[in-house]
Design an enzyme around this catalytic site. Structure first.
Site, short mmCIF file in Angstrom:
data_model
loop_
_atom_site.label_atom_id
_atom_site.label_comp_id
_atom_site.label_asym_id
_atom_site.label_seq_id
_atom_site.Cartn_x
_atom_site.Cartn_y
_atom_site.Cartn_z
N HIS A 199 -21.97 -13.72 10.71
CA HIS A 199 -21.32 -14.95 11.18
C HIS A 199 -20.16 -15.27 10.24
O HIS A 199 -20.25 -15.06 9.04
CB HIS A 199 -22.31 -16.13 11.20
CG HIS A 199 -21.86 -17.26 12.07
ND1 HIS A 199 -20.98 -18.19 11.64
CD2 HIS A 199 -22.15 -17.56 13.36
CE1 HIS A 199 -20.76 -19.06 12.61
NE2 HIS A 199 -21.45 -18.70 13.68
N ASP A 202 -27.43 -15.77 18.44
CA ASP A 202 -27.53 -14.87 19.60
C ASP A 202 -28.63 -13.84 19.47
O ASP A 202 -28.94 -13.14 20.44
CB ASP A 202 -26.18 -14.15 19.79
CG ASP A 202 -25.11 -15.13 20.23
OD1 ASP A 202 -24.09 -15.25 19.54
OD2 ASP A 202 -25.33 -15.81 21.25
C1 SDX Z 1 -21.17 -16.65 17.82
O1 SDX Z 1 -17.85 -19.05 15.10
C2 SDX Z 1 -18.92 -19.49 15.66
O2 SDX Z 1 -19.37 -20.58 15.35
C3 SDX Z 1 -19.51 -18.63 16.75
C4 SDX Z 1 -20.87 -19.06 17.28
C5 SDX Z 1 -20.80 -20.38 18.03
O3 SDX Z 1 -21.83 -21.05 18.14
O4 SDX Z 1 -19.70 -20.68 18.60
O5 SDX Z 1 -21.80 -19.19 16.19
C6 SDX Z 1 -21.41 -18.05 18.27
O6 SDX Z 1 -20.16 -16.08 18.17
C7 SDX Z 1 -22.14 -15.99 16.90
C8 SDX Z 1 -21.70 -14.54 16.46
C9 SDX Z 1 -22.13 -13.57 17.54
N1 SDX Z 1 -21.53 -12.23 17.32
C10 SDX Z 1 -22.29 -11.18 16.96
O7 SDX Z 1 -23.50 -11.26 16.72
C11 SDX Z 1 -21.53 -9.86 16.95
C12 SDX Z 1 -21.85 -9.09 15.65
N2 SDX Z 1 -21.27 -9.81 14.54
C13 SDX Z 1 -19.96 -9.42 14.07
O8 SDX Z 1 -19.08 -8.99 15.05
C14 SDX Z 1 -19.40 -10.37 13.02
O9 SDX Z 1 -20.42 -10.64 12.15
C15 SDX Z 1 -18.78 -11.68 13.45
C16 SDX Z 1 -17.74 -11.48 14.50
C17 SDX Z 1 -19.83 -12.61 13.97
C18 SDX Z 1 -18.16 -12.33 12.22
O10 SDX Z 1 -17.11 -11.52 11.86
P1 SDX Z 1 -16.17 -11.88 10.58
O11 SDX Z 1 -16.48 -13.22 10.04
O12 SDX Z 1 -14.77 -11.58 10.94
O13 SDX Z 1 -16.69 -10.89 9.49
P2 SDX Z 1 -16.26 -9.40 9.40
O14 SDX Z 1 -16.27 -8.78 10.77
O15 SDX Z 1 -15.02 -9.32 8.59
O16 SDX Z 1 -17.50 -8.80 8.63
C19 SDX Z 1 -17.54 -8.85 7.23
C20 SDX Z 1 -18.13 -7.50 6.85
C21 SDX Z 1 -17.36 -6.32 7.44
O17 SDX Z 1 -17.50 -5.23 6.55
P3 SDX Z 1 -16.29 -4.92 5.51
O18 SDX Z 1 -15.03 -4.76 6.35
O19 SDX Z 1 -16.25 -6.12 4.59
O20 SDX Z 1 -16.72 -3.64 4.83
O21 SDX Z 1 -19.46 -7.38 7.40
C22 SDX Z 1 -19.49 -6.31 8.34
C23 SDX Z 1 -18.07 -6.00 8.73
O22 SDX Z 1 -17.93 -4.62 9.08
N3 SDX Z 1 -20.24 -6.80 9.49
C24 SDX Z 1 -21.18 -6.12 10.14
C25 SDX Z 1 -21.66 -6.99 11.12
N4 SDX Z 1 -21.00 -8.14 11.06
C26 SDX Z 1 -20.12 -8.02 10.06
N5 SDX Z 1 -21.66 -4.85 9.99
C27 SDX Z 1 -22.64 -4.48 10.84
N6 SDX Z 1 -23.16 -5.27 11.82
C28 SDX Z 1 -22.70 -6.53 11.97
N7 SDX Z 1 -23.22 -7.31 12.92
#
Ligand code: SDX
Length: 430
Positions: free
Chosen positions: A307, A365
């Site tokens: 998140h 989720d």
């Molecule tokens: C919702 O914003 C909100 O409030 C949203 C929400 C709401 O109520 O409106 O809470 C609802 O959207 C919840 C999130 C649902 N999405 C997912 O579950 C999809 C999987 N999660 C990721 O796509 C990600 O965690 C996000 C999109 C939720 C957050 O992405 P960020 O904040 O841009 O973080 P990032 O992608 O830069 O991740 C930081 C690091 C990265 O690695 P590095 O580049 O630092 O090496 O963590 C890794 C990412 O690759 N990472 C993951 C991961 N999520 C982040 N690696 C593996 N699996 C994951 N799920």
């Protein structure tokens, strides 16, 4: 907002003072509105990781402490002591309703659950196998064609009318998308039922036999609506605000929020998470998917984990897991294989250094798909349920923005890295 002090920025020999404001709780902000005028420079923050786009009194999140407050009330207390319409009233108007206000609001919403009969024709334009979110984007946007009588967004009364029309009609529109996909007749709303019981009626009843929603399942779904009602300036809410900042009508703005929510990185994660659990299939394969999630060369992410704001735990995920237990027990599904797999996956991920180091925890989720599946909601409709609930947050945030005398059209700038000015070569001239 009060100015307690200034931030000093010195760049290229120039020093500028920028006011720092404090809110009631949470991080202070540096007001950079004069930055370009004073330095000729923009800030650069793709994804708005460190940017406050507005001031708001609606929802507060502390990502490190796992705190979520709707108008100051903790989500845990609201989820246990209130129903969704009480929370909707709170988010919209700032205070919980007393008994009389609740009665009035419930009746107001109930009396607006029907949609214009001609709206039915919009559904027949879609293929039966259309994704429900595509239907919702189209049908909700089309509502603007039916309600010209309350489109003066500068008029608070018109904004209120649009708000309760949307809150009242979203369950009907979502249920109709479900029925249309199944080729079943649409069910009209029943005013003798509560908001969420009525939604389950419109979803699962048929004209052929009596249907009475299970009160335990109604309560669980009502709690799911509460957990999804609002969430500060997330991607879809920011989309609604940006669309609304141009003066677009509220139905078009909510339709843009639905479109944004559909993405698997956002609200579409619940559908993607259940599909992922189905693909993993068995706890023996969890290790393979954890490895893939950690592999930079593999685009796979563990859906339902991570998140932007919560770096400790998403309080909604804990409540959703509790609701999952309740529903599966009520339905005698406590041995549900996907739920057991999800519990195992959560345990393994939370012990893995990668997830601990990157602070990746289950979000709202992760469990919502399992409990919705147990409720009989098809996977493709999970994000539609999310949109139904988030409509109150979107419309409250839109209303707050339109009512803010300082609001301006949103128009970000850029760091341009393309071709500099050049002339079209002679041979290319026609
Ligand atoms: C919702 O914003 C909100 O409030 C949203 C929400 C709401 O109520 O409106 O809470 C609802 O959207 C919840 C999130 C649902 N999405 C997912 O579950 C999809 C999987 N999660 C990721 O796509 C990600 O965690 C996000 C999109 C939720 C957050 O992405 P960020 O904040 O841009 O973080 P990032 O992608 O830069 O991740 C930081 C690091 C990265 O690695 P590095 O580049 O630092 O090496 O963590 C890794 C990412 O690759 N990472 C993951 C991961 N999520 C982040 N690696 C593996 N699996 C994951 N799920």
């Amino acid at each position: 907002m009060n100015t307690q002090r200034n931030a000093t920025l010195t760049v290229d020999g120039k020093t500028v003072e920028l006011p720092v404001y404090s809110g009631s709780i949470g991080p202070d902000v540096i007001d950079i509105r004069q930055l370009y005028a004073k330095t000729g420079m923009f800030t650069f923050d793709p994804g708005f990781v460190s940017t406050a786009a507005c001031k708001s009194e609606i929802t507060y999140i502390d990502g490190d402490a796992g705190v979520l407050l709707y108008r100051g009330y903790p989500i845990e207390q609201l989820a246990h002591h209130c129903d969704f319409l009480e929370v909707a009233y709170l988010i919209l108007r700032g205070e919980l309703p007393n008994a009389e206000q609740k009665q009035e609001f419930d009746t107001l919403v109930k009396r607006h659950t029907m949609v214009h009969e001609q709206l039915i024709r919009f559904y027949t334009g879609f293929r039966r196998d259309a994704h429900p979110m595509a239907v919702l984007v189209g049908v909700v946007g089309a509502l603007s064609a039916f309600y010209h009588d309350a489109m003066d967004i500068s008029d608070q009364y018109h904004r209120d009318v649009s708000a309760f029309r949307l809150i009242a009609k979203m369950p009907t529109i979502v249920a109709m998308a479900y029925k249309y996909g199944r080729g079943e007749p649409f069910m009209y709303p029943r005013n003798d039922l509560t908001y969420t019981a009525n939604f389950m009626h419109m979803m699962f009843a048929t004209p052929c036999e009596k249907y009475e929603p299970n009160p335990v399942l109604v309560r669980a779904l009502d709690r799911i609506f509460i957990l999804h009602a609002d969430h500060e300036q997330n991607a879809s809410t920011s989309t609604v605000r940006l669309a609304g900042s141009s003066g677009a009508n509220p139905f078009a703005c909510i339709s843009s929020g639905i479109a944004c929510l559909w993405g698997p990185a956002h609200g579409g994660a619940n559908e993607a998470c259940l599909n992922m659990l189905e693909e993993i299939g068995d706890v023996s394969r969890v290790g393979e998917y954890i490895r893939r999630a950690k592999d930079k060369n593999d685009p796979f992410k563990l859906m339902g984990f991570g998140h932007r704001v919560y770096k400790n735990f998403d309080p909604r995920a804990k409540l959703m897991r509790e609701t999952c237990h309740e529903v599966l027990n009520e339905l005698g599904l406590h041995d549900d294989r996907l739920f057991k797999l999800a519990i195992q996956l959560e345990k393994i991920a939370l012990e893995d250094d990668y997830f601990v180091e990157k602070k990746l925890y289950p979000n709202v989720d992760f469990y919502s798909g399992i409990v919705q599946r147990a409720l009989g909601i098809p996977t493709q409709l999970f994000t539609g349920i999310f949109a139904l609930a988030r409509t109150v947050g979107w419309i409250a945030q839109w209303n707050e923005m339109i009512g803010d005398p300082e609001q301006k059209i949103g128009r970000p700038r850029q760091l341009f890295t393309g071709a500099q000015k050049r002339d079209v070569p002679p041979m290319a001239r026609r």
